[in-house]
Design an enzyme around this catalytic site. Structure first.
Site, PDB file in Angstrom:
ATOM      1  N   ALA A 104      77.987   2.928 -81.852  1.00 43.68           N
ATOM      2  CA  ALA A 104      78.514   4.264 -81.556  1.00 43.68           C
ATOM      3  C   ALA A 104      78.173   5.273 -82.667  1.00 43.68           C
ATOM      4  O   ALA A 104      78.192   4.920 -83.843  1.00 43.68           O
ATOM      5  CB  ALA A 104      80.031   4.185 -81.372  1.00 43.68           C
ATOM      6  N   ASP A 160      80.217  -2.013 -79.992  1.00 43.90           N
ATOM      7  CA  ASP A 160      81.043  -1.164 -80.854  1.00 43.90           C
ATOM      8  C   ASP A 160      82.361  -0.886 -80.153  1.00 43.90           C
ATOM      9  O   ASP A 160      82.381  -0.683 -78.935  1.00 43.90           O
ATOM     10  CB  ASP A 160      80.330   0.156 -81.165  1.00 43.90           C
ATOM     11  CG  ASP A 160      80.866   0.824 -82.426  1.00 43.90           C
ATOM     12  OD1 ASP A 160      82.095   1.036 -82.517  1.00 43.90           O
ATOM     13  OD2 ASP A 160      80.059   1.138 -83.319  1.00 43.90           O
ATOM     14  N   ASP A 173      83.780  -6.528 -82.028  1.00 41.24           N
ATOM     15  CA  ASP A 173      83.430  -6.468 -83.446  1.00 41.24           C
ATOM     16  C   ASP A 173      81.967  -6.876 -83.606  1.00 41.24           C
ATOM     17  O   ASP A 173      81.572  -7.978 -83.220  1.00 41.24           O
ATOM     18  CB  ASP A 173      84.343  -7.419 -84.224  1.00 41.24           C
ATOM     19  CG  ASP A 173      84.020  -7.473 -85.712  1.00 41.24           C
ATOM     20  OD1 ASP A 173      83.112  -6.746 -86.161  1.00 41.24           O
ATOM     21  OD2 ASP A 173      84.679  -8.245 -86.428  1.00 41.24           O
ATOM     22  N   ASP A 190      73.594  -0.999 -88.115  1.00 40.14           N
ATOM     23  CA  ASP A 190      73.810   0.087 -89.077  1.00 40.14           C
ATOM     24  C   ASP A 190      75.296   0.185 -89.426  1.00 40.14           C
ATOM     25  O   ASP A 190      75.837   1.275 -89.577  1.00 40.14           O
ATOM     26  CB  ASP A 190      73.296   1.410 -88.497  1.00 40.14           C
ATOM     27  CG  ASP A 190      73.240   2.519 -89.538  1.00 40.14           C
ATOM     28  OD1 ASP A 190      73.192   2.198 -90.734  1.00 40.14           O
ATOM     29  OD2 ASP A 190      73.244   3.703 -89.155  1.00 40.14           O
ATOM     30  N   LYS A 192      74.451  -1.443 -97.393  1.00 38.15           N
ATOM     31  CA  LYS A 192      75.124  -0.364 -98.112  1.00 38.15           C
ATOM     32  C   LYS A 192      75.349  -0.793 -99.558  1.00 38.15           C
ATOM     33  O   LYS A 192      76.085  -1.740 -99.832  1.00 38.15           O
ATOM     34  CB  LYS A 192      76.459  -0.054 -97.427  1.00 38.15           C
ATOM     35  CG  LYS A 192      77.351   0.922 -98.172  1.00 38.15           C
ATOM     36  CD  LYS A 192      76.796   2.328 -98.176  1.00 38.15           C
ATOM     37  CE  LYS A 192      77.814   3.288 -98.784  1.00 38.15           C
ATOM     38  NZ  LYS A 192      77.277   4.644 -98.952  1.00 38.15           N
TER      39      LYS A 192
END
EC number: 2.1.1.186
Length: 358
Positions: free
Chosen positions: A224, A243, A263, A279, A308
């Protein structure tokens, strides 16, 4: 030539310099780096008898993550207010430059340049400078004689140009490593550009159809509102978007997307797919292990995912994640290729690509 100019994302100069220093040391070459803070530039200088050319012959740019592009540094050329072309010619003569080494030149600006006048000058200067250099036998008269190597002029300002040489077989195909992409109005979010850039960086242009065509099936974890899903649909893929958040209504209306509210870390497909993309913003080691689970379990053939990075020790965290990935792939006894790059459209994350070759 004992120095290389590295180009990276502004703010990541230390990571880029450390990465090349470690890669050089692994080849038995040693040097030091000087970051130009928040300019996206790093000067790397060899400390021994080996040349910078030798280093670039040993280390492919594709193996580096934080370095987007680079070139061999000939030196810094002072630019007077008048006859800048003549100044460059005299500088190259003093550096024993051989005109047969390059057939064309490019002018570069720092990524953080905000001087429009300097940008306009850089564009307009290419033609007269090229003409002057050829007349002075400082550029080859035809491209075949130079094998595609290119004279580079990085304009730091109106007074200084860093002059160098980029090697055709070991440089980015994009100026300063940045693909020029445009976001279509129909894309649900700007994140769509990140996946497009990843494909351009990791997939050979002449093999796009092999990787992306033919009605493939894909899964987008953490989809999303649908930026990456939109890119997959643009390639004609049937996509499962995983999502708990809402998806873009126009994207869902294409008939190419099944939205599964779950999840992304826990969900698994009943059958293997061609692509898995992810992502999700979470701990990088958790995401690395997720990718390993998918590839190791042969749930996908290709995967693009983001790691990240923390605010501190970003380079060190990448090394940990890289070792997790390489060790996991080795333990799974799979023939895979791993690549990673700090893309232009990345911020505090890096983008990884794994493909199964068996």
């Amino acid at each position: 030539m004992q120095q290389i100019m590295l180009m990276c994302r502004p703010g990541f100069e230390t990571e880029a310099g450390q990465e090349l220093m470690d890669s050089a040391a692994a080849c038995g070459l040693f040097g030091y780096f000087q970051p130009i803070r928040n300019a996206g530039l790093v000067r790397f200088t060899l400390g021994g008898p080996e040349s910078a050319f030798e280093l670039m012959q040993r280390i492919p740019l594709d193996e580096l993550v934080f370095v987007r592009d680079w070139f061999l540094v000939i030196g810094d050329c002072p630019l007077p207010a008048r006859d800048r072309v003549g100044a460059v010619i005299e500088f190259l003569r003093g550096a024993d430059w051989q005109g047969s080494l390059a057939s064309r030149l490019e002018t570069r600006l720092t990524e953080t340049n905000e001087d429009r006048d300097l940008g306009n000058f850089a564009r307009k200067w290419v033609a007269p400078l090229s003409r002057g250099l050829r007349e002075a036998d400082m550029l080859a008269q035809d491209s075949a004689s130079a094998k595609g190597d290119r004279l580079e002029l990085l304009l730091l300002d109106f007074e200084t140009a860093v002059v160098g040489l980029s090697l055709a077989d070991n440089r980015s195909p994009f100026p300063q490593g940045i693909p020029r992409l445009r976001l279509p109005a129909s894309a649900p979010s700007r994140s769509a550009l990140k996946l497009e850039e990843a494909w351009k960086v990791f997939i050979p242009e002449d093999r796009y159809l092999d990787y992306l065509g033919g009605g493939r099936k894909a899964v987008d974890l953490g989809a999303a509102p649908g930026g990456w899903t939109w890119q997959l649909v643009q390639q004609g893929m049937m996509v499962t978007a995983v999502d708990n958040g809402p998806m873009n209504p126009e994207l869902m209306a294409t008939g190419h997307v099944e939205h599964v509210r779950a999840d992304g870390y826990a969900w698994r497909p009943k059958r293997a797919v061609d692509w898995m993309v992810c992502d999700i913003v979470d701990k990088p080691r958790k995401t690395a292990r997720l990718a390993l689970d998918w590839v190791g379990g042969k749930l996908c053939r290709y995967t693009v995912f983001n790691l990240k990075l923390p605010m501190k020790k970003r380079y060190e965290e990448w090394l940990i994640c890289r070792d997790i990935l390489l060790q996991g792939l080795a333990e799974a006894e799979l023939n895979c290729r791993l690549r990673a790059r700090h893309l232009y459209h990345d911020r505090e994350e890096i983008t990884c690509f794994i493909e199964r070759l068996d």
